[in-house]
Design a protein around this motif. Structure first.
Motif, short mmCIF file in Angstrom:
data_model
loop_
_atom_site.label_atom_id
_atom_site.label_comp_id
_atom_site.label_asym_id
_atom_site.label_seq_id
_atom_site.Cartn_x
_atom_site.Cartn_y
_atom_site.Cartn_z
N ARG A 272 0.83 -1.21 0.00
CA ARG A 272 0.00 0.00 0.00
C ARG A 272 0.86 1.25 0.00
O ARG A 272 0.56 2.22 -0.70
CB ARG A 272 -0.94 -0.01 1.21
CG ARG A 272 -2.14 -0.92 1.06
CD ARG A 272 -3.16 -0.66 2.16
NE ARG A 272 -2.62 -0.99 3.47
CZ ARG A 272 -2.67 -2.21 4.00
NH1 ARG A 272 -3.20 -3.22 3.33
NH2 ARG A 272 -2.16 -2.44 5.21
N TRP B 119 0.79 4.34 -2.62
CA TRP B 119 0.59 5.74 -2.26
C TRP B 119 1.72 6.61 -2.81
O TRP B 119 1.48 7.74 -3.25
CB TRP B 119 0.50 5.92 -0.75
CG TRP B 119 -0.61 5.19 -0.05
CD1 TRP B 119 -0.60 4.76 1.24
CD2 TRP B 119 -1.89 4.81 -0.57
NE1 TRP B 119 -1.78 4.14 1.56
CE2 TRP B 119 -2.60 4.16 0.46
CE3 TRP B 119 -2.52 4.94 -1.81
CZ2 TRP B 119 -3.89 3.66 0.30
CZ3 TRP B 119 -3.80 4.43 -1.98
CH2 TRP B 119 -4.48 3.81 -0.96
N ALA C 45 0.94 9.58 -5.45
CA ALA C 45 1.25 10.96 -5.09
C ALA C 45 2.15 11.65 -6.11
O ALA C 45 2.35 12.87 -6.04
CB ALA C 45 1.92 10.99 -3.71
N LEU D 25 -1.13 5.76 6.19
CA LEU D 25 -1.75 6.69 5.26
C LEU D 25 -2.97 6.08 4.60
O LEU D 25 -3.09 4.86 4.48
CB LEU D 25 -0.74 7.10 4.18
CG LEU D 25 0.41 8.01 4.61
CD1 LEU D 25 1.44 8.09 3.50
CD2 LEU D 25 -0.11 9.39 4.96
N THR D 26 -3.87 6.95 4.14
CA THR D 26 -5.03 6.53 3.39
C THR D 26 -4.94 7.06 1.96
O THR D 26 -4.04 7.85 1.63
CB THR D 26 -6.32 7.07 4.04
OG1 THR D 26 -6.30 8.51 3.95
CG2 THR D 26 -6.41 6.66 5.50
N LEU D 27 -5.87 6.63 1.12
CA LEU D 27 -5.92 7.13 -0.26
C LEU D 27 -6.07 8.65 -0.27
O LEU D 27 -5.39 9.36 -1.02
CB LEU D 27 -7.10 6.48 -0.99
CG LEU D 27 -7.44 7.03 -2.38
CD1 LEU D 27 -6.27 6.84 -3.33
CD2 LEU D 27 -8.69 6.36 -2.92
N ALA E 46 -2.74 10.36 0.56
CA ALA E 46 -1.79 10.31 -0.55
C ALA E 46 -2.13 11.33 -1.62
O ALA E 46 -1.25 12.00 -2.17
CB ALA E 46 -1.75 8.91 -1.14
#
Length: 265
Positions: A84, A88, A92, A144-146, A149
């Motif tokens: 994941r 990210w 990004a 972190l989450t979507l 990012a």
């Protein structure tokens, strides 16, 4: 270029690439303040290669785990935290790449003004100070989450403005989203890898389109000095911010920005 110019420019690139004080601002300012001729595109490529080698070398174990996780996922296994994180980092990168294509001309001309650099140093420096002052109990880069990012990646696009600092604006965004200082810095440094690759690729393409005389010895020395200084900078920066935080860099940015405005206004 003489060897003093090679050494100073390489040190400036290596020490400022990952500090939140804007490497592009310093590389623009050094020739302006010293009256040196532009160092040329080939030398810029060499300095970026040195910086890239430093960050890849420092995070080699993290990158290996991320790569192994992506390969496992491609074989049909579940996505773990390392996979994941790799996703990210790649996600990004898109905003800054898109912004660079759209705003390439003004970035390379109008925005490379000492006045723009000065105002960016001050404005984004104060924002960094606010984010560090208001930071909450922090999450690591693995939490972190979507949405995180995408927001941090969007903030990274602002780094195309000279004086902003890619690491500075991404760390600022990460702190405002509730990341720890170290987590914010580590994610920012990992994000720098595809960005440096893209920037270096564009510079190499430009070099192929418009070749220039190349002093191989100067390029090699510049790349080595840039790489070593960048590696040392990453190591000590991560240790420094745990205890001290971002405020010393904020003070430096504001003082430098005010000085530039006073000199060039």
């Amino acid at each position: 270029m003489d060897w003093l110019q090679v050494a100073i420019l390489a040190l400036v690139q290596g020490l400022t690439e990952f500090l939140p004080i804007s490497s592009s601002a310093h590389l623009v300012l050094v020739p302006v303040l010293t009256q040196w001729e532009d160092q040329g595109l080939a030398f810029d490529v060499a300095l970026h290669i040195g910086s890239l080698a430093a960050v890849v070398g420092y995070f080699r174990h993290d990158l290996l785990r991320m790569g192994q996780s992506l390969m496992s996922y491609a074989r049909g296994r579940g996505m773990d935290a390392d996979g994941r994180l790799a996703g990210w980092v790649m996600l990004a990168t898109f905003p800054v790449g898109l912004a660079a294509l759209i705003f390439k001309t003004p970035i390379e001309t109008v925005m490379r003004s000492p006045l723009v650099i000065g105002m960016s140093l001050i404005g984004f420096g104060l924002l960094l100070g606010y984010a560090d002052w208001k930071r909450r109990a922090g999450r690591s880069e693995y939490q972190l989450t979507l949405k995180d990012a995408l927001l941090i990646g969007g903030a990274q696009a602002l780094a195309l403005i000279p004086g902003t600092s890619r690491s500075g604006i991404t760390i600022t965004a990460a702190l405002l989203l509730g990341m720890s200082r170290e987590g914010a810095a580590r994610f920012s440094f990992l994000m720098s890898i595809p960005v440096i690759v893209l920037a270096g690729g564009l510079e190499i393409f430009g070099l192929i389109q418009d070749p220039e005389p190349i002093a191989v010895s100067a390029l090699l020395v510049g790349a080595v000095i840039s790489g070593i200084s960048a590696y040392v900078c990453i190591h000590y920066f991560l240790a420094f911010i745990k205890r001290i935080g971002m405020q010393p860099f904020v003070v430096y940015r504001v003082i430098l920005g005010l000085w530039l405005l006073w000199i060039f206004w």
